[in-house]
Design an enzyme around this catalytic site. Structure first.
Site, mmCIF file in Angstrom:
data_model
loop_
_atom_site.group_PDB
_atom_site.id
_atom_site.type_symbol
_atom_site.label_atom_id
_atom_site.label_comp_id
_atom_site.label_asym_id
_atom_site.label_seq_id
_atom_site.Cartn_x
_atom_site.Cartn_y
_atom_site.Cartn_z
ATOM 1 N N HIS A 294 0.803 -1.213 0.000
ATOM 2 C CA HIS A 294 0.000 0.000 0.000
ATOM 3 C C HIS A 294 0.844 1.275 0.000
ATOM 4 C CE1 HIS A 294 -3.028 2.881 1.065
ATOM 5 N NE2 HIS A 294 -2.174 3.302 1.986
ATOM 6 N N GLU B 135 -7.124 -11.638 -12.437
ATOM 7 C CA GLU B 135 -6.011 -11.555 -11.493
ATOM 8 C C GLU B 135 -5.803 -12.832 -10.700
ATOM 9 O OE1 GLU B 135 -6.782 -8.261 -8.874
ATOM 10 O OE2 GLU B 135 -8.934 -8.630 -8.868
ATOM 11 N N ASP C 145 -1.926 -9.003 -8.281
ATOM 12 C CA ASP C 145 -2.554 -10.186 -7.707
ATOM 13 C C ASP C 145 -2.306 -11.417 -8.565
ATOM 14 O OD1 ASP C 145 -3.421 -9.357 -5.296
ATOM 15 O OD2 ASP C 145 -5.456 -8.853 -5.914
ATOM 16 N N CYS D 272 -3.389 -3.258 -15.815
ATOM 17 C CA CYS D 272 -3.439 -2.182 -14.832
ATOM 18 C C CYS D 272 -2.618 -2.458 -13.578
ATOM 19 C CB CYS D 272 -4.883 -1.869 -14.445
ATOM 20 S SG CYS D 272 -5.644 -3.157 -13.479
#
Lengths: 111, 578
Positions: free
Chosen positions: B191, B433, B457, B504
């Site tokens: 994050h 993903e 992911d 993405c």
């Protein structure tokens, strides 16, 4: 609860826990909730350990199992009633319909 | 002077005073406050108890008829402890007597209770230790969460040093004053890294002991390019880094000149570059950096940033603001990808054992329909005001997709009945993903309008690597043959079904991998806005023929090392020339 007589100022009683689970979390919460309904200062003693009956933390820390003998003392206007009621809870356990908050039981039953 | 090596996750250099914050929830440092501040600490304690009580009460209400009575009991236990006068008194007394911070006092007292519990021979009681820890964590969350005020009221530039940063903390960042970030934990795609890159703040993570080495007020250097963190540098080192920082800024300016040039390969293939954003204001940054729109709007922040669950109107306002700031261009809104975070875990009794394989993303939404409905309604309402697409994350099977689409169809009907406008033809896509989705992409492609490849992911699930775990993070490799083969397969499924496909994940913003993605046929990339100029430079330096050759070679390799070596040498010569 409004009898202002002096003989009610102090009360004590020895109680044996009969509740199957002892003073586990759920019975302890019920015990503490009940104690908090009284004005008196109430304490519970196990051996040399004396704790405040209105504190869930302390009551749980007693780790009182079934068969433990506790001394319940109260000081205050409603001392006697407090000791009697609490002793009853310890001895007889909490009747299921009394211990549960009824309002919550009205929710939809899980399938 | 002390130099610590970590992972550089956001480029640039910052030389600044350090602010050290304690984001680590489980180890609160012993810290005392001046006597004048004791009242404030007691007040903080009171507020935290109040907030925690309110929080649990709310949870109890919202989940009253959802869960069994054992779980209700646990809420009740929490409430009883939070209201326990003896407990509250003990913590407040400790603050007053020892001049401890509220969080340290909470930690000391509750750990004491926990120790007492755990020493009880009665197993029922000793097992309640986890409840005590839970209560401690809840209180600390409120106490430390409120510490972000420290970061909100900055008046001079600083480098933030922390164990790790929570979304709540980074959301409060004032970019004007936060010049650098250094954290003990984290990896390239954690994050902190994502936020730092999106805000363009130099950052180094996985430093292990940054908070131990740096004290508040120390001068520190964050070198996001080389992944180093320097505490109390000598004069010579500061000079060197200053020169380096200046050169970096010059390079940035150079890239800025590319902003208005098209993203076209040397042999004329047009590449669409879009921005990944989490906040509406970033839509503007995406355009400023030369992006053509928003390829991924992460909506988790609506949940993580607020003290209440966002309403339909909150969603709608955020989408409208994003559209307004974008002015024109497409925007792909990903439905909430929550799980394993503050929002969902606070609503749980015990943390999930394996949250990344647990109740997250679309699974969470499908089990929390009112929450999902609010968001879909807001997206549909916003869809008449721009080129809006819906993106479902973490779909692993066709049934989930059908269920989600069915919900959208139902909500459309509701809107119709209520006379509320929406775009009936709003494109619906899914993130690919997981290996499951990649391998069944042929079937999924028939039922959606577009794919979006979430490489972070996809790599994590394919290689079974937790990208935030420092001990295995090095195994996380976009160049792994399994990953490349899955991406190729996804592209082919999309092509066969004639649907759009975007990449993405982080991979789309890495200089080394972009040529391979182009070579595999992918011509739409969505990435952190500050990375767009750099990637545009790569696009403008290569030919599709080169890229195809690279991709073909990479697919033939049996280790990612070979791929990485190949790209490194090729890109050096290509970018050297470009």
């Amino acid at each position: 609860m409004t009898r202002p007589s002096t003989e009610n100022d102090y009360a004590e009683r020895m109680v044996e826990i009969r509740h199957e689970e002892g003073l586990h979390m759920r019975p302890a919460m019920q015990f503490v909730d009940c104690a908090n309904n009284f004005e008196s200062q109430i304490s519970v003693q196990k051996d040399t350990q004396i704790v405040d009956a209105k504190s869930i933390m302390q009551v749980t820390m007693l780790a009182a199992t079934r068969g433990t003998i506790l001394k319940c003392t109260a000081r205050g206007r409603d001392a006697r009633e407090a000791v009697e009621t609490l002793a009853k809870i310890l001895e007889e356990g909490i009747p299921p319909d009394k211990g549960q908050e009824k309002s919550k039981e009205k929710g939809p039953k899980p399938p | 002077m002390e130099i610590i090596k970590g992972i550089g996750v956001s480029p640039g250099v910052a030389i600044c005073t350090a602010v050290v914050i304690d984001a680590e929830e489980y180890r609160v440092p012993r810290r005392s406050v001046p006597p004048g501040q004791i009242r404030k600490e007691v007040q903080r304690l009171r507020q935290a108890l109040l907030d925690a009580t309110r929080e649990v009460t709310n949870l109890q209400i919202t989940q009253a008829d959802l869960w069994d009575s054992r779980i209700k009991d646990i809420f009740a236990v929490h409430l009883h402890f939070l209201r326990d006068r003896t407990l509250r008194g003990q913590i407040a007394d400790l603050i007053k007597k020892e001049k401890f911070t509220a969080e340290y006092a909470v930690s000391v007292i509750l750990r004491d209770v926990a120790r007492h519990f755990s020493q009880t021979p009665d197993t029922y009681i000793s097992e309640r230790v986890s409840d005590i820890y839970d209560i401690e964590r809840r209180l600390l969350r409120h106490l430390i969460g409120s510490r972000r005020e420290d970061l909100e009221h900055l008046t001079e530039p600083v480098v933030v040093v922390a164990h790790d940063l929570t979304p709540t903390q980074t959301a409060a960042f004032d970019k004007k004053y936060i010049n650098g970030i250094a954290t003990n934990a984290g990896g390239r795609t954690s994050h902190t890294a994502i936020v730092a890159r999106s805000l363009g703040i130099p950052a180094v993570v996985a430093l292990n002991e940054a908070t131990a080495k740096a004290a508040a007020g120390d001068t520190v250097i964050v070198d996001g390019d080389r992944g180093t963190f320097v505490v109390n540098p000598d004069v010579q080192t500061v000079k060197e880094y200053q020169r380096y920082a200046d050169a970096f800024i010059e390079h940035e300016h150079e890239l800025d000149e590319l902003v208005h040039l098209p993203a076209v390969t040397k042999d004329g293939q047009k590449i669409t570059l879009l921005g990944n954003i989490e906040f509406p204001y970033e839509a503007e940054i995406a355009l400023q950096k030369g992006g053509e729109g928003v390829g991924l709007y992460r909506t988790e922040y609506l949940y993580l940033d607020a003290d209440h669950e966002p309403t339909e109107e909150d969603h709608y306002q955020a989408y409208m603001e994003t559209l307004r700031r974008l002015g024109h261009g497409q925007i792909t809104i990903r439905t909430v990808d929550l799980g394993a975070d503050k929002f969902t875990q606070q609503r749980r009794i015990s943390p999930e054992r394996n949250p990344f394989l647990g109740l997250r993303s679309i699974r969470y939404c499908l089990q929390n329909l009112p929450l999902f409905t609010r968001q879909i309604r807001a997206i549909l309402r916003a869809s008449v005001h721009g080129e809006v697409k819906i993106l479902f994350p973490l779909v692993t099977n066709l049934m989930e997709l059908r269920q989600a689409k069915w919900i959208v169809a139902n909500i459309k009907e509701d809107l119709e009945e209520q006379g509320i406008e929406y775009d009936d033809g709003i494109p619906i896509g899914i993130m690919i993903e997981t290996p499951a989705a990649a391998l069944t992409a042929d079937d999924l492609a028939d039922e959606v309008d577009f794919f979006s490849i979430g490489t972070n992911d996809l790599i994590q699930y394919t290689l079974a690597v937790d990208r935030v775990n420092e001990n295995v993070a090095w195994l996380y490799s976009p160049g792994h043959p399994a990953v490349l083969q899955l991406i190729k397969r996804i592209y082919q499924s999309a092509k066969r079904a004639k649907i759009d496909v975007t990449v993405c994940g982080e991979m789309a913003s890495e200089i080394e991998y972009v040529p391979i993605l182009l070579g595999l046929g992918l011509t739409t990339l969505s990435l952190a806005p500050p990375r767009i100029p750099e990637i545009k430079k790569v696009v403008r330096s290569v030919t599709m023929a080169q890229c195809r050759r690279l991709a073909r070679k990479a697919l033939s390799f049996d280790t990612d090392k070979q791929t990485i070596n190949l790209i490194r040498s090729e890109m050096e010569s290509i970018l050297g020339k470009g």
